[in-house]
Design a protein around this motif. Sequence first.
Motif, PDB file in Angstrom:
ATOM      1  N   SER A  76       8.748 -33.089 -21.436  1.00 18.31           N
ATOM      2  CA  SER A  76       8.234 -34.165 -22.372  1.00 18.31           C
ATOM      3  C   SER A  76       7.357 -34.428 -23.015  1.00 18.31           C
ATOM      4  CB  SER A  76       8.418 -35.617 -20.905  1.00 18.31           C
ATOM      5  OG  SER A  76       7.585 -36.459 -21.312  1.00 18.31           O
ATOM      6  N   CYS A  77       6.383 -33.648 -22.737  1.00 13.63           N
ATOM      7  CA  CYS A  77       5.365 -33.651 -23.262  1.00 13.63           C
ATOM      8  C   CYS A  77       5.179 -31.917 -24.522  1.00 13.63           C
ATOM      9  CB  CYS A  77       3.918 -33.726 -23.643  1.00 13.63           C
ATOM     10  SG  CYS A  77       2.877 -33.273 -22.030  1.00 13.63           S
ATOM     11  N   SER A  94       0.095 -33.277 -17.004  1.00 16.53           N
ATOM     12  CA  SER A  94      -0.605 -33.871 -18.344  1.00 16.53           C
ATOM     13  C   SER A  94       0.626 -35.250 -17.754  1.00 16.53           C
ATOM     14  CB  SER A  94      -0.422 -33.296 -19.108  1.00 16.53           C
ATOM     15  OG  SER A  94      -0.514 -34.027 -20.678  1.00 16.53           O
ATOM     16  N   CYS A  95       1.835 -34.993 -18.390  1.00 17.53           N
ATOM     17  CA  CYS A  95       2.308 -36.215 -18.263  1.00 17.53           C
ATOM     18  C   CYS A  95       3.092 -36.565 -16.692  1.00 17.53           C
ATOM     19  CB  CYS A  95       3.646 -36.332 -19.241  1.00 17.53           C
ATOM     20  SG  CYS A  95       4.624 -34.916 -19.029  1.00 17.53           S
TER      21      CYS A  95
END
Length: 124
Positions: A76-77, A94-95
């Motif tokens: 995703s990130c 993180s995400c």
Amino acid sequence: MQSQQDNDDGPPPGWQPIPTPQRPPPLPSGFAQMVCGSCRRLLSYPSGAKHVKCSCCQTVNIVLEADQVGQVKCGSCTLLLMYPYGASQVRCSSCRFVTEIGANNKRPPWSVQQSKPIPPKASC
């Protein structure tokens, strides 16, 4: 006529120099460091330990050697994630996205990436 030096009153109001970052003191012999997987604090521990309990958040972290760790970018990130070899997926800290570990997104172990290539043998 005043020279430019006479007009120089120093830095503008509110100006402050940027402090030089301090290096952390060297680790004592026989110690290693890792980042807590939960609160991201830097932990020091005796070399050879298999688990390290964070004194801040009480999370028990598994210590992995460089040749036991794989790397993959978050789906995703794109944050670079580390995971124990053999894991089928890893959750981004993180995400929170869960990235599947497949042949298409595996990276060589950190120890392999850091090793220097062996120079070719000279032929006689």
